[in-house]
Each structure stands twice: as C-alpha cells, then as structure tokens.
Design a protein around this motif. Structure first.
Motif, PDB file in Angstrom:
ATOM      1  N   PHE A  19      43.220   1.572   7.808  1.00  0.00           N
ATOM      2  CA  PHE A  19      42.446   1.735   6.649  1.00  0.00           C
ATOM      3  C   PHE A  19      41.793   0.211   6.284  1.00  0.00           C
ATOM      4  O   PHE A  19      42.868  -0.704   6.421  1.00  0.00           O
ATOM      5  CB  PHE A  19      42.628   2.736   5.741  1.00  0.00           C
ATOM      6  CG  PHE A  19      44.028   2.263   5.089  1.00  0.00           C
ATOM      7  CD1 PHE A  19      43.943   1.306   3.839  1.00  0.00           C
ATOM      8  CD2 PHE A  19      45.256   2.648   5.450  1.00  0.00           C
ATOM      9  CE1 PHE A  19      44.878   1.100   3.099  1.00  0.00           C
ATOM     10  CE2 PHE A  19      46.182   2.148   4.812  1.00  0.00           C
ATOM     11  CZ  PHE A  19      46.069   1.481   3.701  1.00  0.00           C
ATOM     12  N   ILE A  26      42.405   2.816  -3.835  1.00  0.00           N
ATOM     13  CA  ILE A  26      42.906   3.731  -3.021  1.00  0.00           C
ATOM     14  C   ILE A  26      43.910   4.668  -3.108  1.00  0.00           C
ATOM     15  O   ILE A  26      44.958   4.114  -3.611  1.00  0.00           O
ATOM     16  CB  ILE A  26      43.157   2.948  -1.530  1.00  0.00           C
ATOM     17  CG1 ILE A  26      41.776   2.037  -1.042  1.00  0.00           C
ATOM     18  CG2 ILE A  26      43.505   3.965  -0.351  1.00  0.00           C
ATOM     19  CD1 ILE A  26      40.572   2.912  -0.563  1.00  0.00           C
ATOM     20  N   ARG A 200      38.568   6.488  -3.186  1.00  0.00           N
ATOM     21  CA  ARG A 200      38.785   6.881  -1.901  1.00  0.00           C
ATOM     22  C   ARG A 200      40.202   7.574  -2.102  1.00  0.00           C
ATOM     23  O   ARG A 200      41.205   6.886  -2.472  1.00  0.00           O
ATOM     24  CB  ARG A 200      38.501   6.050  -0.751  1.00  0.00           C
ATOM     25  CG  ARG A 200      37.208   5.911  -0.451  1.00  0.00           C
ATOM     26  CD  ARG A 200      36.938   5.006   0.607  1.00  0.00           C
ATOM     27  NE  ARG A 200      37.682   3.783   0.968  1.00  0.00           N
ATOM     28  CZ  ARG A 200      38.354   3.223   2.120  1.00  0.00           C
ATOM     29  NH1 ARG A 200      38.259   3.911   3.017  1.00  0.00           N
ATOM     30  NH2 ARG A 200      38.779   1.957   1.962  1.00  0.00           N
ATOM     31  N   LEU A 202      42.900   9.022   0.665  1.00  0.00           N
ATOM     32  CA  LEU A 202      43.363   8.752   2.126  1.00  0.00           C
ATOM     33  C   LEU A 202      44.593   9.932   2.189  1.00  0.00           C
ATOM     34  O   LEU A 202      45.700   9.893   1.536  1.00  0.00           O
ATOM     35  CB  LEU A 202      43.975   7.787   2.694  1.00  0.00           C
ATOM     36  CG  LEU A 202      43.032   6.475   2.230  1.00  0.00           C
ATOM     37  CD1 LEU A 202      43.450   5.418   3.053  1.00  0.00           C
ATOM     38  CD2 LEU A 202      41.526   6.880   3.012  1.00  0.00           C
ATOM     39  N   HIS A 203      44.343  11.335   2.755  1.00  0.00           N
ATOM     40  CA  HIS A 203      45.276  12.139   3.069  1.00  0.00           C
ATOM     41  C   HIS A 203      46.154  12.035   4.089  1.00  0.00           C
ATOM     42  O   HIS A 203      45.876  12.109   5.250  1.00  0.00           O
ATOM     43  CB  HIS A 203      44.570  13.605   2.864  1.00  0.00           C
ATOM     44  CG  HIS A 203      43.714  13.966   1.821  1.00  0.00           C
ATOM     45  ND1 HIS A 203      44.107  14.368   0.678  1.00  0.00           N
ATOM     46  CD2 HIS A 203      42.405  13.520   1.534  1.00  0.00           C
ATOM     47  CE1 HIS A 203      43.059  14.580  -0.168  1.00  0.00           C
ATOM     48  NE2 HIS A 203      42.224  13.943   0.365  1.00  0.00           N
ATOM     49  N   LEU A 209      46.747   9.772   9.040  1.00  0.00           N
ATOM     50  CA  LEU A 209      45.469  10.046   8.329  1.00  0.00           C
ATOM     51  C   LEU A 209      44.808  11.168   8.564  1.00  0.00           C
ATOM     52  O   LEU A 209      44.010  10.963   9.427  1.00  0.00           O
ATOM     53  CB  LEU A 209      44.802   8.723   8.018  1.00  0.00           C
ATOM     54  CG  LEU A 209      45.538   7.509   7.195  1.00  0.00           C
ATOM     55  CD1 LEU A 209      44.553   6.428   7.421  1.00  0.00           C
ATOM     56  CD2 LEU A 209      45.908   7.894   5.757  1.00  0.00           C
ATOM     57  N   ASN A 211      42.646  13.019   6.869  1.00  0.00           N
ATOM     58  CA  ASN A 211      41.359  13.414   6.107  1.00  0.00           C
ATOM     59  C   ASN A 211      41.107  12.110   5.301  1.00  0.00           C
ATOM     60  O   ASN A 211      42.037  11.494   4.524  1.00  0.00           O
ATOM     61  CB  ASN A 211      41.281  14.550   5.349  1.00  0.00           C
ATOM     62  CG  ASN A 211      40.033  14.965   4.883  1.00  0.00           C
ATOM     63  OD1 ASN A 211      39.033  14.567   5.375  1.00  0.00           O
ATOM     64  ND2 ASN A 211      39.995  15.768   3.813  1.00  0.00           N
ATOM     65  N   GLU A 212      39.915  12.074   4.602  1.00  0.00           N
ATOM     66  CA  GLU A 212      39.545  11.175   3.580  1.00  0.00           C
ATOM     67  C   GLU A 212      38.397  11.511   2.735  1.00  0.00           C
ATOM     68  O   GLU A 212      37.393  12.305   3.319  1.00  0.00           O
ATOM     69  CB  GLU A 212      38.925   9.756   4.021  1.00  0.00           C
ATOM     70  CG  GLU A 212      38.393   8.653   3.256  1.00  0.00           C
ATOM     71  CD  GLU A 212      37.923   7.241   3.681  1.00  0.00           C
ATOM     72  OE1 GLU A 212      36.993   6.819   3.168  1.00  0.00           O
ATOM     73  OE2 GLU A 212      38.735   6.983   4.528  1.00  0.00           O
ATOM     74  N   THR A 213      38.610  11.446   1.577  1.00  0.00           N
ATOM     75  CA  THR A 213      37.720  12.093   0.424  1.00  0.00           C
ATOM     76  C   THR A 213      37.295  11.040  -0.612  1.00  0.00           C
ATOM     77  O   THR A 213      38.215  10.089  -0.673  1.00  0.00           O
ATOM     78  CB  THR A 213      38.322  13.369  -0.013  1.00  0.00           C
ATOM     79  OG1 THR A 213      39.431  13.115  -0.901  1.00  0.00           O
ATOM     80  CG2 THR A 213      38.257  14.333   0.793  1.00  0.00           C
TER      81      THR A 213
END
Length: 223
Positions: A19, A26, A200, A202-203, A209, A211-213
C-alpha cells in the motif's frame, strides 16, 4: 509518500501487503493477530521483513537486500499501545526525550504549540503515575511529534481509555493531523473509530489486505 511492499513469515500465516500513504490517515483494521502491529514494526524498523521494499519520501528504509536503515535514522514517531512513558521522568522530560541532540529554536516553538493544542502545559512537573490515562496519551503524542517526524505510527492508541476520553482524543488526533500534514497510520479494532479517523481503512485478514474502504464519517464531511 510512504510506499510499503513487504512479505514476512509470521507464526500462523504469511504477511503479504502492499500500500501507499500520502499525507493522510490510514487505518489498519482487522481481528487480533491479523498482522497490523507487524506492519507498523516493519515500517518503524523494529522488525525485518523477509522481502519487499519500504520507502518514505524517496528514502529507502528496506529494499529486500542488504539495505536496512536503522530505526533511529528513520525519523518516525511511534505511539505504543501502553504509551511507554518513562516512569522516573517528569512529563516535561518525557516530551523532550530523544530531541536534545537535535534541538533548535523551531523545536522549542513546536513543543509549545503541542502543549497548547493538547492542553498539557500544567502537567510538566508531574510523573506518569500522577496523571490519568487520557493525559498519558496526550503526553505520548507530544513526545512522538516533538521530534518533528515524517510519519506517525499509532498502535491501538486509545484502547485503554474510557469512552468520553476516547472521543476527545480522537478529535485531538484529527486536529493534530490537520496541523502536521504527515501520514498517520493507526491500528484499531474499533469500527467506529476507523470510520471516524481514517481517510482510508485497510482491512486485514491473516496477513492479507482483503478490502479497502473510505472513512464514512470523513466522506460525510466531504474530505
């Protein structure tokens, strides 16, 4: 800009993440043991990845080969979960720890600004055991930022606080980020905290990683 591409074998899985972070917040989210703290430690130089690259504003921290920049040369602020204040030092000495060799007139004005923004000027003569959890968190933040870091890492910084103090400290983090305009990377288990603080989110799941929301509250505010 921070660029992270690392692989590292942990106890139960392989950490494999990539990332970038600009001057934004973040948030690393995920269950306990997902690899969040391991990412912070690799960025800070407290752990060595097996392979990959880590750079900040063009400075190489790690290139997967022989180049490994020691932690003390990375100019990173790190706020640990337990704040890691020195119990035998006053608040004032804790804040000044680590900057005496590079102190300048600018450093003095920055510390004054931090004391004002965080509201801890009255605590300078106190010792850590004499102040509350929220006050310890503010002192640790002041110490981390007093060195004028290029990046701030925060590992569950608010988890030990009561709800009211936690909300107050979230606001302070947002205000400090607006002032400093450097990348903040925050580890949290709280979904509401992630959505409030993160530009953002970062899951992570077992070192990946998934997912990103965007922080929904920041979206609501138009950020």
């Amino acid at each position: 800009m921070l660029e992270v591409l690392i692989q590292k074998r942990l106890d139960h899985f392989e950490l494999d993440v990539s990332f970038q972070a600009h001057n934004e917040i973040i948030v690393l989210a995920g269950a306990s043991g997902a690899g969040k703290t391991s990412i912070l430690q690799a960025i800070a130089g407290l752990a060595v990845p097996d392979s990959g690259t880590i750079t900040l504003n063009g400075k190489i921290f790690f290139d997967g080969k022989k180049n490994l920049l020691p932690a003390r040369f990375r100019n990173i602020g790190y706020l640990f979960q337990d704040y890691a204040l020195f119990p035998h030092m006053t608040v004032e000495r804790n804040i000044h720890y680590g900057i005496h060799k590079q102190a300048t007139e600018t450093t003095g004005s920055i510390i004054e600004q931090l004391l004002k923004v965080l509201g801890i000027s009255h605590l300078l003569d106190k010792y850590p055991h004499q102040i509350s959890g929220g006050e310890k968190q503010r002192v640790a933040l002041a110490r981390a930022l007093a060195t004028q870091p290029d990046l701030l890492l925060l590992d569950e910084p608010l988890s030990a606080l009561d709800e009211e103090t936690r909300l107050e400290c979230q606001e302070e983090l947002l205000r400090l980020h607006e002032l400093w305009k450097i990348p903040f990377i925050i580890v949290t288990h709280s979904r509401s905290e992630a959505e409030k603080l993160g530009d953002r989110v970062l899951h992570l799941k077992k070192g990946l990683l998934v997912n990103e929301t965007r922080g929904t509250m920041k979206e609501t505010l138009g950020n």
